[in-house]
Design a protein around this motif. Structure first.
Motif, PDB file in Angstrom:
ATOM      1  N   TYR A 174       0.835  -1.211   0.000  1.00 22.54           N
ATOM      2  CA  TYR A 174       0.000   0.000   0.000  1.00 22.54           C
ATOM      3  C   TYR A 174       0.869   1.262   0.000  1.00 22.54           C
ATOM      4  CZ  TYR A 174      -3.527   3.394   1.253  1.00 22.54           C
ATOM      5  OH  TYR A 174      -4.344   4.489   1.236  1.00 22.54           O
ATOM      6  N   ALA A 175       2.034   1.143   0.674  1.00 25.06           N
ATOM      7  CA  ALA A 175       2.918   2.307   0.824  1.00 25.06           C
ATOM      8  C   ALA A 175       3.400   2.845  -0.521  1.00 25.06           C
ATOM      9  CB  ALA A 175       4.111   1.928   1.693  1.00 25.06           C
ATOM     10  N   GLN A 176       3.306   2.064  -1.585  1.00 19.32           N
ATOM     11  CA  GLN A 176       3.701   2.555  -2.921  1.00 19.32           C
ATOM     12  C   GLN A 176       2.838   3.733  -3.377  1.00 19.32           C
ATOM     13  OE1 GLN A 176       3.598  -0.319  -6.082  1.00 19.32           O
ATOM     14  NE2 GLN A 176       4.987  -1.729  -5.079  1.00 19.32           N
ATOM     15  N   LEU A 177       1.610   3.761  -2.945  1.00 18.42           N
ATOM     16  CA  LEU A 177       0.647   4.721  -3.495  1.00 18.42           C
ATOM     17  C   LEU A 177       1.027   6.159  -3.116  1.00 18.42           C
ATOM     18  CD1 LEU A 177      -2.116   4.850  -5.027  1.00 18.42           C
ATOM     19  CD2 LEU A 177      -3.212   4.876  -2.773  1.00 18.42           C
ATOM     20  N   PRO A 178       1.296   7.001  -4.104  1.00 16.56           N
ATOM     21  CA  PRO A 178       1.687   8.379  -3.774  1.00 16.56           C
ATOM     22  C   PRO A 178       0.614   9.121  -2.959  1.00 16.56           C
ATOM     23  CG  PRO A 178       2.145   7.884  -6.086  1.00 16.56           C
ATOM     24  CD  PRO A 178       1.386   6.716  -5.544  1.00 16.56           C
ATOM     25  N   TRP A 179      -0.650   8.670  -3.071  1.00  6.89           N
ATOM     26  CA  TRP A 179      -1.761   9.366  -2.383  1.00  6.89           C
ATOM     27  C   TRP A 179      -2.306   8.514  -1.240  1.00  6.89           C
ATOM     28  CZ3 TRP A 179      -1.260   8.372  -7.601  1.00  6.89           C
ATOM     29  CH2 TRP A 179      -0.711   9.438  -8.341  1.00  6.89           C
ATOM     30  N   ARG A 180      -1.393   7.756  -0.610  1.00  6.15           N
ATOM     31  CA  ARG A 180      -1.799   6.781   0.411  1.00  6.15           C
ATOM     32  C   ARG A 180      -2.474   7.450   1.610  1.00  6.15           C
ATOM     33  NH1 ARG A 180       4.581   5.491   1.711  1.00  6.15           N
ATOM     34  NH2 ARG A 180       4.940   7.389   2.904  1.00  6.15           N
ATOM     35  N   THR A 181      -1.997   8.640   2.008  1.00 13.38           N
ATOM     36  CA  THR A 181      -2.588   9.277   3.192  1.00 13.38           C
ATOM     37  C   THR A 181      -3.975   9.832   2.861  1.00 13.38           C
ATOM     38  OG1 THR A 181      -0.354   9.873   3.818  1.00 13.38           O
ATOM     39  CG2 THR A 181      -2.116  10.903   5.074  1.00 13.38           C
ATOM     40  N   GLN A 182      -4.112  10.416   1.683  1.00 15.38           N
ATOM     41  CA  GLN A 182      -5.415  10.970   1.304  1.00 15.38           C
ATOM     42  C   GLN A 182      -6.501   9.887   1.252  1.00 15.38           C
ATOM     43  OE1 GLN A 182      -2.415  11.793  -0.068  1.00 15.38           O
ATOM     44  NE2 GLN A 182      -2.604  13.547  -1.439  1.00 15.38           N
ATOM     45  N   ILE A 183      -6.132   8.710   0.744  1.00 13.81           N
ATOM     46  CA  ILE A 183      -7.129   7.622   0.635  1.00 13.81           C
ATOM     47  C   ILE A 183      -7.561   7.154   2.029  1.00 13.81           C
ATOM     48  CG2 ILE A 183      -7.456   5.196  -0.062  1.00 13.81           C
ATOM     49  CD1 ILE A 183      -7.421   6.641  -2.594  1.00 13.81           C
ATOM     50  N   ILE A 184      -6.587   6.968   2.918  1.00 11.02           N
ATOM     51  CA  ILE A 184      -6.907   6.538   4.284  1.00 11.02           C
ATOM     52  C   ILE A 184      -7.800   7.575   4.961  1.00 11.02           C
ATOM     53  CG2 ILE A 184      -5.855   6.244   6.586  1.00 11.02           C
ATOM     54  CD1 ILE A 184      -5.265   3.891   5.010  1.00 11.02           C
ATOM     55  N   ASP A 185      -7.428   8.818   4.763  1.00 10.45           N
ATOM     56  CA  ASP A 185      -8.208   9.893   5.379  1.00 10.45           C
ATOM     57  C   ASP A 185      -9.623   9.942   4.787  1.00 10.45           C
ATOM     58  OD1 ASP A 185      -8.360  12.258   7.083  1.00 10.45           O
ATOM     59  OD2 ASP A 185      -8.636  13.307   5.161  1.00 10.45           O
ATOM     60  N   GLY A 186      -9.723   9.689   3.474  1.00 10.70           N
ATOM     61  CA  GLY A 186     -11.033   9.666   2.815  1.00 10.70           C
ATOM     62  C   GLY A 186     -11.930   8.607   3.426  1.00 10.70           C
ATOM     63  N   LEU A 187     -11.378   7.411   3.633  1.00  8.48           N
ATOM     64  CA  LEU A 187     -12.162   6.301   4.192  1.00  8.48           C
ATOM     65  C   LEU A 187     -12.583   6.588   5.624  1.00  8.48           C
ATOM     66  CD1 LEU A 187     -10.045   3.338   2.790  1.00  8.48           C
ATOM     67  CD2 LEU A 187     -12.425   3.855   2.220  1.00  8.48           C
ATOM     68  N   LEU A 188     -11.698   7.246   6.384  1.00 10.07           N
ATOM     69  CA  LEU A 188     -11.994   7.491   7.806  1.00 10.07           C
ATOM     70  C   LEU A 188     -13.118   8.506   8.005  1.00 10.07           C
ATOM     71  CD1 LEU A 188      -8.400   7.373   9.348  1.00 10.07           C
ATOM     72  CD2 LEU A 188     -10.252   5.719   9.699  1.00 10.07           C
ATOM     73  N   GLY A 189     -13.625   9.054   6.923  1.00 15.15           N
ATOM     74  CA  GLY A 189     -14.835   9.881   7.031  1.00 15.15           C
ATOM     75  C   GLY A 189     -16.060   9.039   7.363  1.00 15.15           C
ATOM     76  N   ALA A 190     -15.962   7.718   7.182  1.00 16.06           N
ATOM     77  CA  ALA A 190     -17.098   6.820   7.459  1.00 16.06           C
ATOM     78  C   ALA A 190     -17.179   6.508   8.952  1.00 16.06           C
ATOM     79  CB  ALA A 190     -16.928   5.523   6.671  1.00 16.06           C
ATOM     80  N   ASP A 191     -18.366   6.053   9.391  1.00 21.60           N
ATOM     81  CA  ASP A 191     -18.534   5.580  10.769  1.00 21.60           C
ATOM     82  C   ASP A 191     -18.133   4.112  10.876  1.00 21.60           C
ATOM     83  OD1 ASP A 191     -19.861   7.922  12.129  1.00 21.60           O
ATOM     84  OD2 ASP A 191     -21.205   7.640  10.420  1.00 21.60           O
TER      85      ASP A 191
END
Ligand code: F6P
Length: 476
Positions: A174-191
């Motif tokens: 997963y660490a390869q993804l240049p936008w890895r933090t944005q994706i994780i942060d996007g998902l954490l918007g969910a309950d």
């Protein structure tokens, strides 16, 4: 119907649950698409009179909301360039290979990422417009991972769920993804964030700890809410399933059973029919199974006329280069196998590059003696569960890759590592020779398992967790 109508329950997925067919006279009509997600959510949608937000599958279709089978559909338009960059590019040539263990090399392009952000925002805006105050919104799959955060920012009153239908990769990949933090942060918007396997939820939690430093206590993640406080997000496995009763009903129809017999007759009544049913995708291990089958023919352990492999490979993502290449390779291999082993009257491999209606699929499941699910990585693999549900006489044998999510539940299958061609060959021979008693014992256990966890249990469990999670957060 206007877009100003509001709904208490909204599902958001890349595709709408319908396909658009344009007829010769230029008119168009809609048909329910055969996917599992549609069946999974249909009962919930009807009960809640919900709305479904998604793309209609063609470029530049700017459609008003409409009703199909009592469900309101809210189309989101995509341009040709967006299909190229967001769907074929970032979703299916970046995320798809990355999340499936880098079986194919992912491509990382900044303009694809930009399109992914833009299209995710459009889905979030469309959902925010139709969700009523305090509504529940359930976002589906890897194409829309930024939607939960985008929705929460606009509509903090909503309860937001997300379900990832494909694997979530280990952090080392997963660490390869240049936008890895944005994706994780996007998902954490969910309950609640749902995954297929316990291992996927674990991979996600590890990525959260590594990238954002949040504390996790399975299944809870403590997420900073941006106002100095915290919210609790649940990240947990909810293995998806099928509508077992529907498959059993179709498998019990006399005309479907007659069709199964006709398929066997048309194939020349071999003693063993092996079957593969997949989207034509490099994650499915089709090459590995052809290789194993070919070697068994070379060595005389199986012979044409006595055994046949029926491979349904339904067309998929045909404009993505890796899929074009895979098709060429598979078709070359099938051609060689048949050239070497087939006779005038019998094929070694019956290769079908088509999608089929559900009744025909069930007839194939009934006609088969051995089902081959040899995925190199698969979120769940519902074909394995469909085959099991259809074995009313408990006669078939399932060979199942340990890299498919279904292997967590279907432990009475013959579990294989598809990379180990000798192991795969041994399992194929064992399946062909398996005594009736053992077939029955294994299949009975598999059927029990599939019946216990059918699709309504999946959606009910997820939605119950979502109700409880949101209540829990707001009570703090
Ligand atoms: O779960 C994997 C998935 O991408 C689903 O989101 C989708 O419905 C299915 O496979 C078929 O893929 P596509 O929509 O790209 O044809």
């Amino acid at each position: 119907m206007t877009a100003t109508n509001r709904y208490d329950f909204v599902v958001v997925s890349n595709r709408l649950p319908v396909d658009r067919m344009v007829h010769d006279d230029g008119t168009a009509s809609w048909h329910r698409s055969p996917g599992g997600l549609v069946t999974a959510l249909e009962p919930v949608m009807r009960a809640s009179q919900g709305a479904w937000v998604g793309w209609a599958g063609q470029a530049d279709l700017d459609l008003e909301p409409f009703t199909f089978d009592d469900v309101t559909l809210i189309p989101v338009a995509l341009s040709l360039l967006e299909i190229e960059h967001y769907y074929e590019g970032f979703s299916n040539d970046t995320l798809w290979p990355l999340y499936h263990d880098v079986i194919a090399q992912p491509s990382y392009h900044r303009e694809w990422w930009d399109a992914y952000v833009e299209v995710n925002q459009r889905f979030a805006d469309a959902s925010a417009r139709v969700a009523s105050l305090g509504a529940t919104v359930w976002v589906q799959d890897y194409q829309l991972q930024l939607v939960p955060r985008m929705l929460r920012e606009q509509r903090p009153d909503l309860t937001i769920g997300f379900f990832n239908h494909i694997p979530f990769p280990p952090y080392g990949l997963y660490a390869q993804l240049p936008w890895r933090t944005q994706i994780i942060d996007g998902l954490l918007g969910a309950d609640v964030i749902g995954f297929q396997r316990v291992a996927d939820a674990g991979n996600f939690s590890r990525a959260v700890r590594r990238l954002l430093g949040y504390a996790t206590r399975t299944p809870e993640i403590r997420v900073a809410d941006g106002a100095g406080g915290h919210r609790t997000v649940i990240a947990k496995a909810f293995p998806i399933s099928i509508d077992v009763a529907e498959f059993e009903e179709i498998a019990g129809r006399p005309e479907v059973q007659a069709r199964a017999q006709q398929i066997r007759d048309d194939l020349g009544n071999p003693s063993t029919i092996m079957l593969g049913v997949d989207r034509l995708d490099y994650t499915k291990g089709i090459r590995h199974r052809l290789k194993a089958f070919g070697e068994l023919l070379d060595e005389g352990a199986l012979s044409v006329g006595d055994a046949v492999l029926v491979q349904v490979a339904s067309p998929s993502r045909e404009r993505v280069a890796a899929y074009m290449q895979l098709r060429d390779e598979i078709e070359l291999t099938v051609g060689r196998l048949n050239g070497t082993h087939a006779s005038i009257s019998h094929s070694a491999v019956a290769y079908l590059h088509h999608g089929y209606p559900r009744e025909e699929m069930v007839a194939l499941y009934l006609a088969a003696d051995v089902m081959l699910v040899t995925a190199l990585r698969d979120g769940m693999n519902l074909v394995a569960k469909e085959f099991v549900a259809c074995q009313l006489d408990e006669g078939g044998v399932l060979i199942l890759s340990e890299f498919a999510g279904a292997a967590d539940e279907l432990k009475n299958a013959l579990l294989v590592n598809p990379h180990d061609i000798d192991g795969l060959k041994e399992a194929m021979v064992a399946a062909v020779r398996m005594p009736q008693r053992e077939r029955t014992t294994r299949m009975r256990a598999l059927r029990r398992r599939v019946r216990e966890n059918d699709v309504s249990r999946w959606s009910n469990t997820f939605l119950d967790t979502l109700r409880h999670a949101n209540h829990h957060s707001s009570a703090r």
